[in-house]
Design a protein around this motif. Structure first.
Motif, mmCIF file in Angstrom:
data_model
loop_
_atom_site.group_PDB
_atom_site.id
_atom_site.type_symbol
_atom_site.label_atom_id
_atom_site.label_comp_id
_atom_site.label_asym_id
_atom_site.label_seq_id
_atom_site.Cartn_x
_atom_site.Cartn_y
_atom_site.Cartn_z
ATOM 1 N N CYS A 145 38.738 44.754 30.301
ATOM 2 C CA CYS A 145 38.099 43.558 30.871
ATOM 3 C C CYS A 145 38.986 42.325 30.783
ATOM 4 O O CYS A 145 39.564 42.036 29.741
ATOM 5 N N ILE A 146 39.082 41.578 31.896
ATOM 6 C CA ILE A 146 39.860 40.331 31.892
ATOM 7 C C ILE A 146 38.930 39.108 31.921
ATOM 8 O O ILE A 146 39.371 38.007 32.228
ATOM 9 N N ARG A 147 37.647 39.330 31.606
ATOM 10 C CA ARG A 147 36.668 38.238 31.454
ATOM 11 C C ARG A 147 36.562 37.367 32.711
ATOM 12 O O ARG A 147 36.538 36.139 32.619
ATOM 13 N N CYS A 148 36.494 38.017 33.871
ATOM 14 C CA CYS A 148 36.412 37.234 35.104
ATOM 15 C C CYS A 148 34.980 36.815 35.397
ATOM 16 O O CYS A 148 34.735 35.870 36.112
ATOM 17 N N SER A 149 34.011 37.579 34.904
ATOM 18 C CA SER A 149 32.569 37.342 35.073
ATOM 19 C C SER A 149 32.018 37.756 36.437
ATOM 20 O O SER A 149 30.860 37.477 36.730
ATOM 21 N N CYS A 203 31.100 40.606 37.349
ATOM 22 C CA CYS A 203 29.982 41.546 37.163
ATOM 23 C C CYS A 203 28.678 40.805 36.827
ATOM 24 O O CYS A 203 27.592 41.255 37.205
ATOM 25 N N ILE A 208 29.169 43.281 31.361
ATOM 26 C CA ILE A 208 30.274 43.517 30.417
ATOM 27 C C ILE A 208 29.761 43.398 28.977
ATOM 28 O O ILE A 208 30.158 44.176 28.094
ATOM 29 N N CYS A 237 34.332 44.865 39.936
ATOM 30 C CA CYS A 237 35.220 44.716 38.774
ATOM 31 C C CYS A 237 36.692 44.828 39.192
ATOM 32 O O CYS A 237 37.101 45.853 39.740
ATOM 33 N N PRO A 238 37.494 43.795 38.921
ATOM 34 C CA PRO A 238 38.887 43.818 39.388
ATOM 35 C C PRO A 238 39.752 44.832 38.663
ATOM 36 O O PRO A 238 40.838 45.151 39.134
ATOM 37 N N VAL A 239 39.305 45.347 37.511
ATOM 38 C CA VAL A 239 40.108 46.364 36.813
ATOM 39 C C VAL A 239 39.372 47.710 36.793
ATOM 40 O O VAL A 239 39.624 48.562 35.959
ATOM 41 N N ILE A 246 36.453 48.967 35.983
ATOM 42 C CA ILE A 246 35.699 49.547 34.864
ATOM 43 C C ILE A 246 34.435 50.167 35.452
ATOM 44 O O ILE A 246 33.697 49.503 36.187
ATOM 45 N N ILE A 275 31.287 50.543 34.863
ATOM 46 C CA ILE A 275 30.301 50.020 33.910
ATOM 47 C C ILE A 275 29.070 50.938 33.810
ATOM 48 O O ILE A 275 28.625 51.247 32.701
#
Ligand code: SF4
Length: 456
Positions: free
Chosen positions: A312-316, A318, A341, A372-374, A376, A378
């Motif tokens: 997670c890159i904490r983009c928010s 999600c 997340i 999700c940009p990476v 994940i 979820i």
């Protein structure tokens, strides 16, 4: 006041949020605006899917060889004149920061927004040691002044509207002045309050978006410029960084500095991207420390399904698409990591048996995984963690009874007849499960009966 896990369960906290119409209006307006902006800038990039795949692959590789990259990062930071500290948990990380602040004789520290320091409750620990922590991010300042709790990864005060923020500022920092509720008026009030504190600050504590193993560089991205002031003006800078924030090579930043702003604020690039490598004579802080924080991350890494959460890159993004988050807001999750997340990260960082209700706070619609940009997955992790969660005794007994019933055709058919007779509209051993669910209506005829009776 912030922390990784709060009192009670999601089910305890959600009803209060659901009853707050103002909260739902604030959230609905804010999340729909960010969602539309994100969709617009993502659609501009023909290689968006390739970027997502690259981001996921880099994070996967980093996780696989994390021990090696951490040692490389330590060597690079040390070579550049910085000092690396290792912290197994929040208590150790807080102790390092407090010891450094005491060594330099400071009574206050300035901070840009940092969820890692919220996770370990650094502000409370500093206060306990007689050191004031000053939040300089506008939303974090609002939270701090109102003694509130963050409710969003990127916009911690998303649950507050402008009128509420004006009231908080007039009560705390306006020094008797009346304020307007235009964004410019509110920003000006915060600027007046913070400027003097920036100029006298000798010690800053930051988080980090990325750390580069190859060079020892630390990266911080933000929108307001307060982070840039915190990492350049004071004499001493301490960065608290989760060990999963590493990327192997400097060139890897190219991928994440495209993924992050488009996914978070819906911008093509962040207004401020600060990169620093150790210390440089005559430029920026004279002393740089980085605290590498574990706090449950190596346990999460050991879980083959759950470890995805560490990408997670904490983009928010999600949070902004989640129908559950949009209705209950961040406080219902009881953690500094709310939304989808939070539902997969908090239980893993907190450890078995804690925050077990969070993986159930989802409709499993999959919207989070789509944005999700990476990449994940979820929902996959949610289901995995649901399986791991401690079950109420009634539920375990009910599942055993179901397995016994489904294990024999005769028993299954008897159960069907019983259900159709109308004598099974409740499951007596699972009242909590049925508080918010009805049993499906059983059809009058089973498939086998229909098959036997159909015209040939
Ligand atoms: S899980 Fe994915 S979408 Fe959610 S905050 Fe992390 S990177 Fe962003």
């Amino acid at each position: 006041m912030s922390s990784l896990i709060g009192e009670g369960t999601f089910e305890d906290r959600a009803p209060m949020a659901l009853g707050n119409a103002q909260l739902r209006r604030n959230l609905g307006k804010a999340t729909s605006t960010i969602r539309a902006k994100r969709a617009g800038v993502v659609a501009e990039l023909p290689d968006w899917e390739a970027l997502r795949a690259a981001g996921a692959a880099i994070k996967e590789r980093t996780a696989r060889h994390l021990d090696r990259y951490l040692e490389e990062f330590e060597a690079s930071v040390t070579r550049a004149g910085g000092v690396v500290h290792w912290a197994r948990d929040g208590r150790e990380a807080n102790a390092v920061v407090i010891a450094l602040a005491r060594e330099h004789g400071v009574e206050e520290v300035v901070k840009p927004k940092s969820i890692a320091t919220d996770e370990i409750g650094l502000n409370d620990a500093l206060e306990g040691a007689g050191i004031a922590a000053i939040e300089t991010d506008l939303a974090e300042l609002i939270i701090q002044l109102d003694d509130d709790f963050p409710s969003h990864v990127l916009v911690p005060a998303i649950h507050r509207n402008r009128a509420e923020i004006r009231e908080i500022f007039e009560r705390t920092i306006a020094e008797g002045r009346s304020l307007g509720d235009a964004p410019a008026d509110l920003a000006e009030a915060a600027r007046l309050h913070l400027r003097e504190r920036f100029l006298r600050a000798r010690f800053a504590v930051s988080g980090a978006n990325f750390g580069v193993a190859e060079t020892g560089t630390v990266a911080l991205v933000e929108s307001e410029g307060n982070g840039r002031m915190c990492v350049t003006l004071p004499e001493v800078l301490v960065t608290v960084m989760g060990i999963e924030k590493l990327v192997p090579r400097f060139a890897d930043l190219e991928v994440f500095l495209q993924l992050l702003p488009r996914s978070s604020t819906g911008e093509r690039m962040n207004p401020y991207t600060s990169l620093w490598t150790g210390v440089t004579e005559g430029d920026g802080p004279r002393e740089f420390h980085v605290v590498l924080l574990d706090n449950g991350r190596t346990d999460a890494l050991a879980d083959e399904v759950g470890r995805q959460a560490l990408r997670c890159i904490r983009c928010s993004a999600c949070l902004n698409v989640c129908p559950v988050y949009e209705r209950v807001g961040g406080h219902a999750y009881g953690s500094v990591y709310p939304g989808p997340i939070g539902a997969i990260l908090t239980p893993q960082l907190a450890g078995a048996g804690k925050a077990d209700s969070l993986p159930f706070a989802s409709s499993l619609c999959g919207a989070c995984a789509d944005v999700c940009p990476v990449k994940i997955d979820i929902p996959e992790v949610l289901i995995h963690l649901r399986g791991r969660a401690e079950k109420p005794r009634g539920e375990r007994a009910a599942m055993r009874a179901l397995a016994w019933t489904f294990g024999s055709r005769a028993r299954y058919q008897r159960a069907q007849r019983l259900a159709r007779s109308g004598r099974l509209d409740r499951l007596p051993i699972m009242p909590p499960w049925q508080r918010m669910r009805d049993l499906p209506v059983v059809p009058k005829q089973s498939f086998r009966e229909w098959w036997r009776e159909r015209p040939r």
